[in-house]
Design an enzyme around this catalytic site. Sequence first.
Site: not given
Length: 935
Positions: A496, A498, A505, A773, A794
Amino acid sequence: MSALRPYALRCDHRTTPLGIDDSAPLLSWRLASDRRGDDPVAYRVRVAERPEALADGGQPHWDSGRVDDSSAIGAGYAGPALRARTRYHWRVEVWSASDGAPADAVSWFETGLAMPSGAAGQSGKSVWRASWITHNPDPVDVVDAPTEGERALDDHGLAPCPLLRRVFSGSAVSPLVLARLYVSARGLYEVRLNGARVGDAELAPGWTDYTRRVQYQTYDVTDLVSQGENVLAATIADGWWSGFVGFEPRRAGAHYGTFPQFIAELQLTHADGSVSTVVTDDSWVTHTGAIRHADLLMGECHDLRRAVDGWELPGFDARDWSPARITDAEHRLLVASVDEPVRAMAEVRPVSVTRVSQDTHIVDFGQNLAGRVRLGVDGLAAGARVVVRHAEVLDENQRLYTANLRTAAATDVLIGDGRRHIDFEPKFTYHGFRYAEITGVPALSGDDVVAVALHSDTPWAGSFDCSDPDIRRLHACVEWGQRSNFVSVPTDCPQRDERLGWLADAQVFLPTAALNADVAAFFTKWLRDVDDARTPEGGFTNVAPRLAGVADEGAPGWGDAGVIVPWHLYRTYGDPRFLSRALDGMRGWVALIHRHNPDLIWRHRVGPHFSDWLAPGTPTPREVIATAYFAHSARLTALAADALGRHDVAEAHHRLAAAIRSAFVERFVTVEGPEGTDCERRLRVAGDTQTGYLVSLAFGLLPDHLTEGAAKRLAELVEAAGPALQTGFVGVALAAPVLDAYGRADLAHALLRRTKVPSWLFPLRHGATTIWERWDGWTPDGGFRAPAMNSFNHYALGSIGEWLYRGVAGVDQAEDSVAYRRLRVRPEPGALTYASARYESARGTVAAGWRRRGDGLSLRVQVPPGATADVFVPTTDPGSVREAEAAPGDSGHAALIGTGPGHAHYRVASGAYHFTAAFSPAERPPAGLHEEDTP
């Protein structure tokens, strides 16, 4: 000849790096031996410009002499100043206690174009002669209007990729003996010399905060230079410099600049000692070509009608090209790369190609990944378009689901020119995808298309296997999540709008990442990004490299990565520079929190405070998480200072950490029930959430007499939930290790086996090939979660990978160990029948594998030279444990230290060991049987 031998030689954690600018690089090695107890006692390192000078009796540039050290696996260069643009050969010799003659190995490294001021051959002035050049950005060529179904990429103001070329002559007087190309870009580059591509780096020079630091790469191009006419050519693109990055609508692109720029210096050394140089300046000429736009988020368009054939070759007529524009000659921020670049690391063939209309096909590659599609097309008419769109999943109509990409178009376009066959592959973009929709090709087979996986070249170091196919698949998902998100920086997701280097993370996943791969060089580079992003007050940010306006002030657990990551890297690789480079930042971060929270409860200056991000259960009080991290960072800063010999700093931070722990207990911990009675006392951490107990136990915040009560309550909450987790990004990384540490490995295994939401196996049961995610990114009843925050690749929740290595297989090191000097092998079999892990540590190979047969268990352990291990053999009868006899010549043996519930504790020296034991648990479900499958 000694059985002990050094191997895997590294310079600054890289194999034969070409172009470093560290004046005191770390020269390291690993050790192997075929014998037990064959440990090192001394080493010697020699460095020279000529290989023959490394021999006994030679005159090396630096000779460490024999250094008696039984723990050494590296030495910092400490000789005369290294000269720029010079190859140095080095040799390490290692002596063992059992042999008189040392074993040796050799390698090399090469310095870059510039060394720090004051080094030999350097001055305070820049040695770069090149200028930054670009194509005149005004006027911008207009991108062709999109066809129906294509996103209006031209509305984003994307411009064609500039082509740059320079003709130079090879010397006919003196033969060429050496050619080095030093190159970088504000943006991205691909360089060709006489038509041949230079190097294999993708998305080079990588992402940094270009206002603080720009990396350059060094290439050996000796074999590409010819006598007579030569052409040095480059294509450049926006990349992170001036393209779209992140999700801030007010500043979605052009965070650092408005158009790409290029710099290069080619140095040609001849047999007579003369050096000629080709640099970027206004003698270069420029044009645009087939690449009409290239953007990391939006995608790439190739219009073959605009192609300039032969432009990168000698003999091309460039009289209608324009002079390149010089932007500036600033070299101060140029630094040599410290990490390996992004490369094309794998090719994935389709598992299916489905025709959905006359000229549209859906290609399933069977694996979610980060990369691009390579496509072969026949018979594409002039002006005809092929459009490639990307997605991670399909919707209910079996078409691409792209809502979760947000503003990222993730669309590549090919416009034909009537050629018979075309091989189309983007150069300056990448996408996160499993599926590709290809429109404009009437016939398509699996032989026509391939997915090319791109990620930073971090050498794979670990492997894990077990008897449960679902857990094996889970480990594969964790691995692919890591590959997909280690693209120059540790990103959150590859699909996406980002793809940012979120600090939390990275810190929660690092223990897993460092077991899967050698990430020392990768994180060396990223920690410089973290340091570059620090605020004027000394705070860490939430993302690095920093983007203006993107959650600047560090939140608890996010900013703390600036402390946690260096400490973990030091413990993993034994390189004290991870700490020495970071200590000022660590101290500044802790001081900033303390300054604004003098009562030691972290409630002020908490940034956006993400808490336990995406936790599905009752929210953990924010002050609990924040104060826990405050104490943790203060303690790690103290330990870092101790490791560096900064005992005054360490003492102050130990006192601060102790005071924060006391404040934490006073404010957030209650114990109900009368003392001195038979009534059980109930301990509660404020909020009474799984994550609250996890941070309390994992960070050592509770006095010893309270830990049992906290562990018991944690187990009660996990059991009451399913057993299941109610944790987000912060808590999930701690869950299995903490449960295991407090005697509830059975619950950790139950969490592994769970297949309902929330669980790791639920996504796998529904087609996941990477970690999601969200625990519930898609469910049969609810469909897709809100697309604003729903990535299917993710890695944060994949932090369970650490426990697969350390808890299930048993590959771990003691809490006070550095670089695996003292191993801790304590596997927890659960319901599995076998598990194994192998890890190439900084010291050498570490391995553990166990297997159950009938009522017995066998455990094999590999301990590298110079290390010892505490081995806890799982058994239901400690008296049954037996250790295979040592081979002739082995000096190591297993010493029984003691026994406890479920294990026998042995201490062993280096080498290979094999234990057998009785192991007959009362209940032993077959491997692969999960609770939903139980009759």
